[in-house]
Design an enzyme around this catalytic site. Structure first.
Site, PDB file in Angstrom:
ATOM      1  N   GLY A  73       0.821  -1.086  -0.013  1.00  0.00           N
ATOM      2  CA  GLY A  73       0.024  -0.022  -0.016  1.00  0.00           C
ATOM      3  C   GLY A  73       0.908   1.325  -0.019  1.00  0.00           C
ATOM      4  O   GLY A  73       0.376   2.377  -0.254  1.00  0.00           O
ATOM      5  N   ARG A  74       2.193   1.245   0.213  1.00  0.00           N
ATOM      6  CA  ARG A  74       2.836   2.186   0.478  1.00  0.00           C
ATOM      7  C   ARG A  74       4.335   1.881  -0.084  1.00  0.00           C
ATOM      8  O   ARG A  74       5.424   2.363   0.201  1.00  0.00           O
ATOM      9  CB  ARG A  74       3.015   2.937   1.649  1.00  0.00           C
ATOM     10  CG  ARG A  74       3.437   1.927   2.604  1.00  0.00           C
ATOM     11  CD  ARG A  74       3.683   2.660   3.893  1.00  0.00           C
ATOM     12  NE  ARG A  74       3.968   1.704   5.063  1.00  0.00           N
ATOM     13  CZ  ARG A  74       4.648   2.127   6.335  1.00  0.00           C
ATOM     14  NH1 ARG A  74       5.026   3.712   6.246  1.00  0.00           N
ATOM     15  NH2 ARG A  74       4.524   1.342   7.368  1.00  0.00           N
ATOM     16  N   ASP A  84      -2.082   6.776   3.198  1.00  0.00           N
ATOM     17  CA  ASP A  84      -1.651   7.885   2.446  1.00  0.00           C
ATOM     18  C   ASP A  84      -0.294   7.382   1.575  1.00  0.00           C
ATOM     19  O   ASP A  84       0.434   8.235   0.584  1.00  0.00           O
ATOM     20  CB  ASP A  84      -1.217   9.128   3.323  1.00  0.00           C
ATOM     21  CG  ASP A  84      -0.041   8.690   4.185  1.00  0.00           C
ATOM     22  OD1 ASP A  84       0.558   7.754   4.335  1.00  0.00           O
ATOM     23  OD2 ASP A  84       0.351   9.574   5.046  1.00  0.00           O
ATOM     24  N   ARG A 127      14.689  -0.602   0.408  1.00  0.00           N
ATOM     25  CA  ARG A 127      14.551  -1.841   0.807  1.00  0.00           C
ATOM     26  C   ARG A 127      15.460  -2.752  -0.068  1.00  0.00           C
ATOM     27  O   ARG A 127      14.976  -2.836  -1.176  1.00  0.00           O
ATOM     28  CB  ARG A 127      13.414  -2.385   1.466  1.00  0.00           C
ATOM     29  CG  ARG A 127      13.466  -3.770   2.283  1.00  0.00           C
ATOM     30  CD  ARG A 127      12.308  -3.887   3.232  1.00  0.00           C
ATOM     31  NE  ARG A 127      11.165  -3.637   2.636  1.00  0.00           N
ATOM     32  CZ  ARG A 127      10.028  -4.027   3.503  1.00  0.00           C
ATOM     33  NH1 ARG A 127       9.878  -3.837   4.543  1.00  0.00           N
ATOM     34  NH2 ARG A 127       8.754  -4.206   2.667  1.00  0.00           N
ATOM     35  N   ARG A 186       6.072 -13.357   0.558  1.00  0.00           N
ATOM     36  CA  ARG A 186       5.496 -13.320   2.077  1.00  0.00           C
ATOM     37  C   ARG A 186       4.502 -14.794   2.188  1.00  0.00           C
ATOM     38  O   ARG A 186       4.083 -14.932   1.444  1.00  0.00           O
ATOM     39  CB  ARG A 186       4.695 -12.539   2.729  1.00  0.00           C
ATOM     40  CG  ARG A 186       5.485 -11.003   2.488  1.00  0.00           C
ATOM     41  CD  ARG A 186       4.652 -10.169   1.923  1.00  0.00           C
ATOM     42  NE  ARG A 186       5.362  -8.847   1.293  1.00  0.00           N
ATOM     43  CZ  ARG A 186       5.680  -7.582   1.990  1.00  0.00           C
ATOM     44  NH1 ARG A 186       5.465  -7.723   3.407  1.00  0.00           N
ATOM     45  NH2 ARG A 186       6.375  -6.943   1.600  1.00  0.00           N
ATOM     46  N   ASP A 239       1.835 -11.568   6.751  1.00  0.00           N
ATOM     47  CA  ASP A 239       2.324 -10.717   5.618  1.00  0.00           C
ATOM     48  C   ASP A 239       3.770 -10.111   5.804  1.00  0.00           C
ATOM     49  O   ASP A 239       4.481  -9.533   4.837  1.00  0.00           O
ATOM     50  CB  ASP A 239       1.247  -9.582   5.297  1.00  0.00           C
ATOM     51  CG  ASP A 239       1.016  -8.739   6.677  1.00  0.00           C
ATOM     52  OD1 ASP A 239       0.597  -9.205   7.505  1.00  0.00           O
ATOM     53  OD2 ASP A 239       1.258  -7.784   6.676  1.00  0.00           O
ATOM     54  N   ASP A 284      10.388  -5.740   7.831  1.00  0.00           N
ATOM     55  CA  ASP A 284       9.312  -4.965   8.748  1.00  0.00           C
ATOM     56  C   ASP A 284       9.762  -4.515  10.021  1.00  0.00           C
ATOM     57  O   ASP A 284       9.626  -5.257  11.110  1.00  0.00           O
ATOM     58  CB  ASP A 284       7.982  -5.384   8.471  1.00  0.00           C
ATOM     59  CG  ASP A 284       7.470  -4.857   7.119  1.00  0.00           C
ATOM     60  OD1 ASP A 284       8.046  -4.375   6.305  1.00  0.00           O
ATOM     61  OD2 ASP A 284       6.017  -4.947   7.008  1.00  0.00           O
TER      62      ASP A 284
END
Ligand code: AMP
Ligand code: MG
Length: 484
Positions: A87-88, A120, A171, A178, A247, A257
């Site tokens: 999503g980002r 966002d 990254r 995943r 995920d 993450d």
């Protein structure tokens, strides 16, 4: 630097093709020079912070890049979301590093995608710095991990509880697949996609399994082995991931993450710092049980590939998963024995010894890193006499006796222990101080100073002592937040 993107050859339902959203004023804040060299990045590019910032903010497209937002699902705190996805984040593509290994480059905080839901698409600078520092610390600790190449500040605010400076972090991973990627297709009963995904994972990550007769079972076993090893490495150094959702559980076995992650100081299986983990689901001591649970979720997705007969496939998946808790328990005891210099193989008696030590450490709130560092140093020829004052003398005696009985010379034990027990870890208060300073000033020097120490955490260097101190308040009030 010429990128390719093998993921783009998979069917369109695996991703959305979408370019990053440009930012107003990209500035390179942190550059991981050792990683840049590993990746063979053009030294000319590295010497030009403006161009570098433009590429790694997503304002300009790297040669060959086909940016993708990947589709995935996932169990978050035990509840299933059939549609998460990048999503980002934008997967830019892959390149071969100087060892010929394939590495993926992904921007995070690079704008909205079809998977953004209400978000966002952006990332605040603090969490980007945290990801950079923590992933590099994990790499220094010899733990499989995604890494960070660049942090670019965007010159744009992101709005969380307050307005914060924005950033894009690049990254680098062997793969961004995943458990949740498999779940995405499993919940849609898209067996064709599952097979293609599994074949892709084998090709990319476990090519030695390519020609096996039972290769999907072999894939499942390989992922389980990689994740077991990973989580035991976390347990070895006191790393608390904080958000072990499916995920955020890779197929490659890399740590991914670093949102609410933290390091444990005083030994406490219940240690948890994430503001959103009120039940302690992802507490330090729960991590092995959680990875077993996440591997069961992966196994479920593979059922249709394990046998043409669904019941038989399920039975095979269950058989594979049934052995995981015991393997984890063995791995935990082996890891602990190694931290004490004991050779593998005589689990039963070593268990009593490690159990007694951990009980003591817990009741006395002894620092995990310091205790094992002191035990390591206690085997030096002429140790400081007070090194082990916090431990029961009888326990220390039985440990030494156990080493002797197993025929391990102190010098050899010490050397072996040094490889398991770091002298320094990315302590929460130091990481926070560096994030605060770097965010406020834009000056990367303190982050670099910390990283220089963390890149060599099994050796005492000139500046190591500056970062070894445990938190004054025992991290009692320390809270981490998801980087959303
Ligand atoms: P995470 O907690 O970072 O693992 O993210 C979980 C899911 O939320 C993923 O699908 C992310 O892409 C999505 N997500 C997190 N933060 C944002 C954001 N600011 N905008 C859009 N999507 C987000
Ligand atoms: Mg995630």
């Amino acid at each position: 630097m010429q990128l390719t993107n093998s993921y783009a050859d998979l069917p369109p339902r695996f991703y959305q093709r979408i370019a990053p959203t440009p930012v107003r004023d990209p500035q390179t804040l942190l550059l991981n020079e050792p990683l840049a060299r590993e990746l063979g990045l053009d030294p000319e590019l590295l010497a030009q912070p403006d161009r570098l910032a433009a590429y790694f903010a997503g304002n300009e497209t790297l040669p060959g890049s086909q940016p993708l937002a990947l589709a995935y699902a996932g169990h978050q705190f035990g509840g299933f979301s059939p549609q998460l996805g990048d999503g980002r984040a934008h997967l830019l593509g892959e390149l071969l590093d100087r060892d010929g290994a394939r590495r993926e480059l992904q921007l995070k905080g690079s704008g909205r995608t079809a998977f953004s839901r209400g978000g966002d698409g952006r990332c605040a600078l603090g969490p980007a710095i945290r990801e950079f520092v923590m992933s590099e610390a994990m790499y220094g600790l010899n733990i499989a991990t995604t890494r960070s190449l660049v942090v670019v500040s965007t010159g744009e605010p992101v709005f969380r509880e307050t307005a914060l400076p924005g950033a894009v972090v690049t990254r680098v991973a062997r793969s961004h697949l995943r458990v949740g990627t498999f779940q995405y297709f499993a919940v849609r009963r898209d067996v064709d996609a599952l097979r293609r995904l599994a074949d892709y994972a084998i090709e990319r990550l476990y090519p030695e399994l390519r020609d096996g007769t039972d290769r999907y079972m072999a894939l499942l076993e390989a992922v389980i082995a990689a994740q077991l090893e990973l989580v035991m490495d976390w347990m070895r150094v006191g790393f608390i991931h904080g958000v072990m959702n499916t995920d955020n559980t890779t197929i490659s076995g890399e740590t991914i993450d670093f949102g609410p992650c933290a390091m444990m100081s005083a030994y406490d299986p219940k240690a948890v710092f994430s503001s959103i983990d009120r039940m302690g689901r992802y507490a330090f001591g729960n991590q092995p049980a959680i990875i077993a649970w996440n591997m069961a979720r992966l196994a479920e997705t593979l059922v249709p590939l394990l046998d043409d007969d669904e019941d038989r496939g399920l039975e095979r998946a269950q058989q594979c998963i049934a052995g995981v808790p015991e393997r984890l328990d063995d791995a935990w005891h082996t890891m602990m024995a190694r931290k004490l210099g004991l050779p593998d193989g005589e689990a039963e008696e070593d268990r009593v010894l490690t159990g007694a030590l951990l009980t003591r450490m817990h009741s006395e709130q002894l620092d995990y890193t310091i205790t094992f560092d002191r035990l390591t140093r206690a085997l030096a020829p002429d140790p400081e006499p007070t090194l082990l004052a916090a431990l029961e003398p009888r326990w220390v005696e039985s440990w030494r006796a156990r080493l002797a009985a197993r025929g391990v010379e102190p010098a050899r034990a010490r050397e072996a222990m040094r490889r398991q027990n770091p002298v320094v870890i990315p302590r929460n208060h130091h990481v926070e101080a560096v994030i605060e300073y770097t965010t406020r000033t834009g000056d990367p020097s303190r982050a670099q100073a910390l990283l220089e120490v963390l890149r060599d955490p099994y050796t005492v260097g000139a500046a190591t002592a500056e970062y070894q101190d445990p938190p004054e308040d025992g991290d009692r009030d320390y809270v981490t937040f998801c980087g959303t």
